[in-house]
Enzyme design. Structure first.
Site, PDB file in Angstrom:
ATOM      1  N   CYS A   7       0.812  -1.146   0.122  1.00  0.00           N
ATOM      2  CA  CYS A   7       0.153   0.068   0.102  1.00  0.00           C
ATOM      3  C   CYS A   7       0.974   1.309  -0.138  1.00  0.00           C
ATOM      4  O   CYS A   7       2.123   1.055  -0.352  1.00  0.00           O
ATOM      5  CB  CYS A   7      -0.911   0.062   1.074  1.00  0.00           C
ATOM      6  SG  CYS A   7       0.011  -0.050   2.495  1.00  0.00           S
ATOM      7  N   ASN A  10       2.293   1.386   4.330  1.00  0.00           N
ATOM      8  CA  ASN A  10       2.429   0.089   5.113  1.00  0.00           C
ATOM      9  C   ASN A  10       2.198   0.304   6.264  1.00  0.00           C
ATOM     10  O   ASN A  10       2.786  -0.473   7.335  1.00  0.00           O
ATOM     11  CB  ASN A  10       4.019  -0.287   4.708  1.00  0.00           C
ATOM     12  CG  ASN A  10       4.410  -1.774   5.192  1.00  0.00           C
ATOM     13  OD1 ASN A  10       5.421  -2.028   5.665  1.00  0.00           O
ATOM     14  ND2 ASN A  10       3.290  -2.636   5.073  1.00  0.00           N
ATOM     15  N   CYS A  12      -1.485   0.750   7.293  1.00  0.00           N
ATOM     16  CA  CYS A  12      -2.968   0.463   7.408  1.00  0.00           C
ATOM     17  C   CYS A  12      -3.306  -0.665   6.628  1.00  0.00           C
ATOM     18  O   CYS A  12      -3.319  -1.774   7.237  1.00  0.00           O
ATOM     19  CB  CYS A  12      -3.710   1.506   6.934  1.00  0.00           C
ATOM     20  SG  CYS A  12      -3.606   3.203   8.194  1.00  0.00           S
ATOM     21  N   ARG A  13      -3.247  -0.502   5.260  1.00  0.00           N
ATOM     22  CA  ARG A  13      -4.022  -1.670   4.414  1.00  0.00           C
ATOM     23  C   ARG A  13      -3.017  -2.826   4.400  1.00  0.00           C
ATOM     24  O   ARG A  13      -3.484  -3.877   4.498  1.00  0.00           O
ATOM     25  CB  ARG A  13      -4.459  -1.133   3.044  1.00  0.00           C
ATOM     26  CG  ARG A  13      -5.446  -0.020   3.075  1.00  0.00           C
ATOM     27  CD  ARG A  13      -5.440   0.791   1.802  1.00  0.00           C
ATOM     28  NE  ARG A  13      -4.413   1.654   1.662  1.00  0.00           N
ATOM     29  CZ  ARG A  13      -4.127   2.338   0.363  1.00  0.00           C
ATOM     30  NH1 ARG A  13      -5.117   2.175  -0.495  1.00  0.00           N
ATOM     31  NH2 ARG A  13      -2.960   3.183   0.538  1.00  0.00           N
ATOM     32  N   SER A  14      -1.895  -2.627   4.030  1.00  0.00           N
ATOM     33  CA  SER A  14      -1.045  -3.831   3.716  1.00  0.00           C
ATOM     34  C   SER A  14      -0.451  -4.558   5.004  1.00  0.00           C
ATOM     35  O   SER A  14      -0.541  -6.001   4.860  1.00  0.00           O
ATOM     36  CB  SER A  14       0.263  -3.477   2.849  1.00  0.00           C
ATOM     37  OG  SER A  14       0.971  -2.670   3.442  1.00  0.00           O
ATOM     38  N   ASP A 127      -8.031   3.990   0.779  1.00  0.00           N
ATOM     39  CA  ASP A 127      -6.980   4.434   1.890  1.00  0.00           C
ATOM     40  C   ASP A 127      -7.619   4.827   3.111  1.00  0.00           C
ATOM     41  O   ASP A 127      -8.756   5.778   3.068  1.00  0.00           O
ATOM     42  CB  ASP A 127      -6.174   5.629   1.335  1.00  0.00           C
ATOM     43  CG  ASP A 127      -5.204   6.100   2.192  1.00  0.00           C
ATOM     44  OD1 ASP A 127      -5.403   5.731   3.215  1.00  0.00           O
ATOM     45  OD2 ASP A 127      -4.501   7.029   1.872  1.00  0.00           O
TER      46      ASP A 127
HETATM   47  P1  4NP Z   1      -1.921   2.736   4.180  1.00  0.00           P
HETATM   48  O1  4NP Z   1      -2.338   4.066   4.634  1.00  0.00           O
HETATM   49  O2  4NP Z   1      -1.291   3.161   2.764  1.00  0.00           O
HETATM   50  O3  4NP Z   1      -3.052   1.868   3.906  1.00  0.00           O
HETATM   51  O4  4NP Z   1      -0.815   2.372   5.056  1.00  0.00           O
HETATM   52  C1  4NP Z   1      -1.729   5.565   4.618  1.00  0.00           C
HETATM   53  C2  4NP Z   1      -0.950   5.631   5.757  1.00  0.00           C
HETATM   54  C3  4NP Z   1      -0.423   6.932   5.805  1.00  0.00           C
HETATM   55  C4  4NP Z   1      -0.491   7.790   4.926  1.00  0.00           C
HETATM   56  C5  4NP Z   1      -1.344   7.429   3.687  1.00  0.00           C
HETATM   57  C6  4NP Z   1      -1.978   6.384   3.581  1.00  0.00           C
HETATM   58  N1  4NP Z   1      -0.087   9.174   4.976  1.00  0.00           N
HETATM   59  O5  4NP Z   1      -0.197  10.041   4.000  1.00  0.00           O
HETATM   60  O6  4NP Z   1       0.901   9.468   5.841  1.00  0.00           O
END
Ligand code: 4NP
Length: 158
Positions: A7, A10, A12-14, A127
């Site tokens: 993702c 790294n 939340c989703r992954s 996201d």
């Molecule tokens: P992820 O979520 O890609 O599912 O881990 C996010 C975590 C942090 C951010 C964006 C998405 N950020 O912009 O900091």
């Protein structure tokens, strides 16, 4: 079968997909055959544990999230059999990073493996980072369905 879930951050989703897949693999007696891991295309959160909102939502469904955030490396394309992107933006970033055609062939969208959603125009796992708590449950719903489908395909190929 080494699978890297990817993702943006790294956190939340992954890590959610990695934790769900790890649980399913153990439940189906396939540990040792399927090795899940996760990484992000971005570097902002490198070294951090998964987001507490993701960890809490997963825990309520019996899934443990572990590990520390890391960024995808070019060497990951050789180290993994499949690199599964959470959304189209992650997919494009992975394809741009892939060193050769064989590497690009390993890159897919995770939700292509959900038999119910396969072929749908929008296969993104949205996201959840800047949204409300229900976004994390949506991630879990989509990731659980896709990982179950993925594991069924892996089993069929064994
Ligand atoms: P992820 O979520 O890609 O599912 O881990 C996010 C975590 C942090 C951010 C964006 C998405 N950020 O912009 O900091």
């Amino acid at each position: 079968m080494r699978i890297l879930f990817v993702c943006l951050g790294n956190i939340c989703r992954s890590p959610t997909a990695e934790g769900v897949m790890r649980r399913l693999v153990v439940e189906e007696g396939l540990d040792g055959h399927v090795a899940p891991d996760s990484a992000g295309v971005g570097a902002w959160h490198v070294g951090k544990p998964p987001d507490e909102r993701a960890t809490g939502a997963a825990r309520r469904r019996g899934t443990v999230l572990e590990g520390r955030a890391r960024q995808v490396q070019p060497a990951d394309f050789a180290a993994f059999d499949l690199l599964l992107a959470m959304d189209r933006s992650n997919l494009e970033d992975l394809l741009a990073l892939a060193p050769d055609e064989a590497s690009r062939a390993k890159v897919r969208l995770l939700r292509e493996f959900d038999p119910v959603s396969a072929g749908a125009p929008d296969l993104d796992v949205p996201d959840p980072y800047y949204g409300g708590a229900d976004g994390f449950d949506t991630v879990l719903d989509q990731v659980e369905a896709a990982c179950a489908g993925l594991l069924a395909e892996v089993r069929a190929r064994m």
